[in-house]
Design a protein around this motif. Structure first.
Motif, PDB file in Angstrom:
ATOM      1  N   ARG A 100       0.849  -1.183   0.000  1.00 30.62           N
ATOM      2  CA  ARG A 100       0.000   0.000   0.000  1.00 30.62           C
ATOM      3  C   ARG A 100       0.892   1.243   0.000  1.00 30.62           C
ATOM      4  O   ARG A 100       2.054   1.181   0.461  1.00 30.62           O
ATOM      5  CB  ARG A 100      -0.904   0.007   1.262  1.00 30.62           C
ATOM      6  N   CYS A 102       0.693   5.241   1.360  1.00 29.95           N
ATOM      7  CA  CYS A 102      -0.125   6.192   2.113  1.00 29.95           C
ATOM      8  C   CYS A 102       0.525   7.567   2.009  1.00 29.95           C
ATOM      9  O   CYS A 102       1.713   7.715   2.270  1.00 29.95           O
ATOM     10  CB  CYS A 102      -0.237   5.803   3.582  1.00 29.95           C
ATOM     11  N   GLN A 104       0.572  11.188   3.516  1.00 30.66           N
ATOM     12  CA  GLN A 104       0.171  12.081   4.608  1.00 30.66           C
ATOM     13  C   GLN A 104       0.219  13.504   4.072  1.00 30.66           C
ATOM     14  O   GLN A 104       1.232  13.915   3.521  1.00 30.66           O
ATOM     15  CB  GLN A 104       1.161  11.974   5.769  1.00 30.66           C
ATOM     16  N   SER A 131      -3.743   5.092  -0.089  1.00 31.25           N
ATOM     17  CA  SER A 131      -4.521   5.794   0.933  1.00 31.25           C
ATOM     18  C   SER A 131      -4.035   7.222   0.997  1.00 31.25           C
ATOM     19  O   SER A 131      -2.845   7.481   0.831  1.00 31.25           O
ATOM     20  CB  SER A 131      -4.306   5.159   2.309  1.00 31.25           C
ATOM     21  N   SER A 133      -4.120  10.387   3.678  1.00 33.02           N
ATOM     22  CA  SER A 133      -4.470  10.824   5.026  1.00 33.02           C
ATOM     23  C   SER A 133      -4.395  12.344   5.032  1.00 33.02           C
ATOM     24  O   SER A 133      -3.308  12.904   4.929  1.00 33.02           O
ATOM     25  CB  SER A 133      -3.475  10.232   6.027  1.00 33.02           C
ATOM     26  N   GLY A 154      -8.208   8.897   4.733  1.00 30.93           N
ATOM     27  CA  GLY A 154      -8.180   8.954   6.188  1.00 30.93           C
ATOM     28  C   GLY A 154      -8.336  10.401   6.613  1.00 30.93           C
ATOM     29  O   GLY A 154      -7.600  11.271   6.128  1.00 30.93           O
ATOM     30  N   HIS A 201      -8.053   8.440  12.554  1.00 30.44           N
ATOM     31  CA  HIS A 201      -7.024   8.147  13.550  1.00 30.44           C
ATOM     32  C   HIS A 201      -7.538   8.603  14.919  1.00 30.44           C
ATOM     33  O   HIS A 201      -8.059   9.717  15.032  1.00 30.44           O
ATOM     34  CB  HIS A 201      -5.727   8.906  13.235  1.00 30.44           C
ATOM     35  N   ALA A 228      -8.423   3.788  13.440  1.00 26.57           N
ATOM     36  CA  ALA A 228      -7.038   3.340  13.617  1.00 26.57           C
ATOM     37  C   ALA A 228      -6.525   3.929  14.922  1.00 26.57           C
ATOM     38  O   ALA A 228      -6.666   5.129  15.155  1.00 26.57           O
ATOM     39  CB  ALA A 228      -6.183   3.809  12.444  1.00 26.57           C
ATOM     40  N   GLY A 303      -5.745   0.010  11.189  1.00 23.10           N
ATOM     41  CA  GLY A 303      -5.877   1.062  10.182  1.00 23.10           C
ATOM     42  C   GLY A 303      -6.218   0.449   8.842  1.00 23.10           C
ATOM     43  O   GLY A 303      -6.884  -0.581   8.791  1.00 23.10           O
ATOM     44  N   CYS A 304      -5.748   1.063   7.750  1.00 22.35           N
ATOM     45  CA  CYS A 304      -6.007   0.513   6.417  1.00 22.35           C
ATOM     46  C   CYS A 304      -5.311  -0.845   6.302  1.00 22.35           C
ATOM     47  O   CYS A 304      -4.329  -1.092   7.012  1.00 22.35           O
ATOM     48  CB  CYS A 304      -5.455   1.451   5.344  1.00 22.35           C
ATOM     49  N   CYS A 307      -1.385  -1.509   6.688  1.00 23.65           N
ATOM     50  CA  CYS A 307      -0.752  -0.349   7.323  1.00 23.65           C
ATOM     51  C   CYS A 307      -0.192  -0.838   8.657  1.00 23.65           C
ATOM     52  O   CYS A 307      -0.953  -1.139   9.570  1.00 23.65           O
ATOM     53  CB  CYS A 307      -1.766   0.771   7.585  1.00 23.65           C
ATOM     54  N   ARG A 309       2.807   0.687  10.232  1.00 28.72           N
ATOM     55  CA  ARG A 309       3.455   1.834  10.905  1.00 28.72           C
ATOM     56  C   ARG A 309       4.495   1.421  11.957  1.00 28.72           C
ATOM     57  O   ARG A 309       4.356   1.738  13.150  1.00 28.72           O
ATOM     58  CB  ARG A 309       2.418   2.715  11.615  1.00 28.72           C
TER      59      ARG A 309
HETATM   60  S1  SF4 Z   1      -4.506   4.052   8.693  1.00 25.56           S
HETATM   61 FE1  SF4 Z   1      -2.417   3.981   7.935  1.00 25.56          FE
HETATM   62  S2  SF4 Z   1      -2.564   3.794   5.716  1.00 25.56           S
HETATM   63 FE2  SF4 Z   1      -4.545   4.436   6.507  1.00 25.56          FE
HETATM   64  S3  SF4 Z   1      -4.558   6.661   6.355  1.00 25.56           S
HETATM   65 FE3  SF4 Z   1      -3.854   6.135   8.405  1.00 25.56          FE
HETATM   66  S4  SF4 Z   1      -1.634   6.028   8.316  1.00 25.56           S
HETATM   67 FE4  SF4 Z   1      -2.419   5.952   6.221  1.00 25.56          FE
END
Ligand code: SF4
Length: 345
Positions: A100, A102, A104, A131, A133, A154, A201, A228, A303-304, A307, A309
């Motif tokens: 994936r 993402c 930000q 994704s 965010s 997100g 989040h 998440a 989360g997604c 994901c 992290r």
């Molecule tokens: S859950 Fe993870 S992949 Fe999804 S928007 Fe938040 S940081 Fe990005």
């Protein structure tokens, strides 16, 4: 707006020349050399602009008034790379390594143009789902992001109740966000991206009770938004630099409650809390709780899909809040202790 040069497309005009990449993602993509105790399975990118974000979230090193190092997001360093090179690396990295992407988004005037151009360009280079965010966008802009190729969006609530939201990222923090609009845009996003394709989040440890967090998790799930969990992480130079991290025991209880709610095994109404708002009962049979805890899944990063992290909220030496990889048996034993459960439960 600049006229297009010959053979140039709008995307190229709006495509930012530079982008930030989390250190772990940069190592997996081959942009940096290094060893990782847990590899990210998502490539974490961040829009780049000279200076800080126009928002002012109290926990964030990118906040307008923060004195933190400019390359930080949470405790992770995000060096700058030429966008063209990052795109090439995304296009050539194995699918089982990066599953994936993402992006930000910081908050600044032309961020939406940058986001749309980035999503389109990434779409040209790789098939992995994307994704985004970002701050709340209007429905039209969300549609344009989806058309450009974003699979999920997100929109972070971060705080578990309206009062904290205002203090940490809203009016009382001189931030641009309101609780009401954040929730409104989350439900708009579900209309555009679909049920289960929208995340938010929630940061645990900003001053909420477990009851607050669990009630908001339930509210999100009832809106078809995936919550998440993040553990508050104090970063030097931010408004909340002196605040401690949450007790890992409290975080574990909240993770378990989230898992039960997200998977339809319980609801916040069936759960019980003590006078301090701490969880005392999850509303499920002891046996059910036992095998769910034994599996470890509730304590993985949420989360997604894909994901994970790694060490976004903790040092690899621990205590680990969100496990970015399969949990070992001895860690399950430790988690049971943190939950106050008997070892052989
Ligand atoms: S859950 Fe993870 S992949 Fe999804 S928007 Fe938040 S940081 Fe990005």
């Amino acid at each position: 707006m600049e006229p297009l040069a010959k053979n140039q497309t709008w995307i190229e005009v709006d495509l930012p020349r530079q982008i930030r990449v989390s250190t772990g993602s940069a190592i997996v993509l081959g942009l940096l050399e290094g060893r990782l105790s847990a590899e990210p399975t998502t490539a974490y990118l961040m829009t780049y602009k000279a200076g800080k974000c126009t928002a002012n979230c109290g926990f964030c090193p990118q906040a307008r008034n923060s004195r933190s190092k400019v390359e930080l997001l949470s405790r992770v360093s995000w060096p700058i790379f030429p966008t063209s090179i990052v795109l090439k690396k995304l296009g050539t990295t194995e699918r089982d390594k990066i599953r994936r992407v993402c992006i930000q988004a910081l908050n600044y005037p032309n961020v939406f143009e940058h986001l749309t151009a980035l999503v389109t360009a990434i779409r040209h280079h790789t098939e992995v789902p994307i994704s985004v965010s970002c701050q709340p966008l209007n429905s039209e802009n969300m549609r344009r992001l989806a058309e450009a190729g974003a699979e999920r969006i997100g929109i972070a609530l971060d705080a578990a109740n309206e009062k904290l939201f205002s203090e940490v990222k809203g009016e009382k923090a001189n931030g641009p966000y309101t609780w009401e609009n954040q929730l409104k845009q989350l439900s708009e996003a579900v209309k555009v991206f679909g049920r289960g394709k929208v995340s938010t989040h929630i940061i645990i440890g900003l001053g909420e009770t477990e009851n607050d967090a669990v009630s908001l998790i339930q509210r999100c799930v009832d809106m078809y938004v995936s919550p998440a969990l993040f553990a508050f992480t104090p970063i030097r130079g931010t408004a909340l630099e002196k605040k401690p991290q949450p007790f890992v025991e409290s975080y574990r209880r909240t993770q378990l409650a989230r898992y039960l709610i997200v998977n339809g095994r319980s609801r916040s109404e069936y759960m019980r809390f003590d006078d301090l708002g701490c969880l005392t009962d999850y509303g499920v049979e002891k046996e059910t709780l036992a095998w769910i805890v034994e599996a470890g899944t509730p304590f993985l990063t949420s989360g997604c899909p894909n994901c994970n992290r790694p060490f976004y909220n903790e040092k690899p030496s621990g205590p680990i809040y969100n496990y970015p990889r399969k949990i070992r048996q001895e860690e399950i034993a430790e988690i049971k202790q943190q939950l106050g459960l008997k070892p052989n439960l």
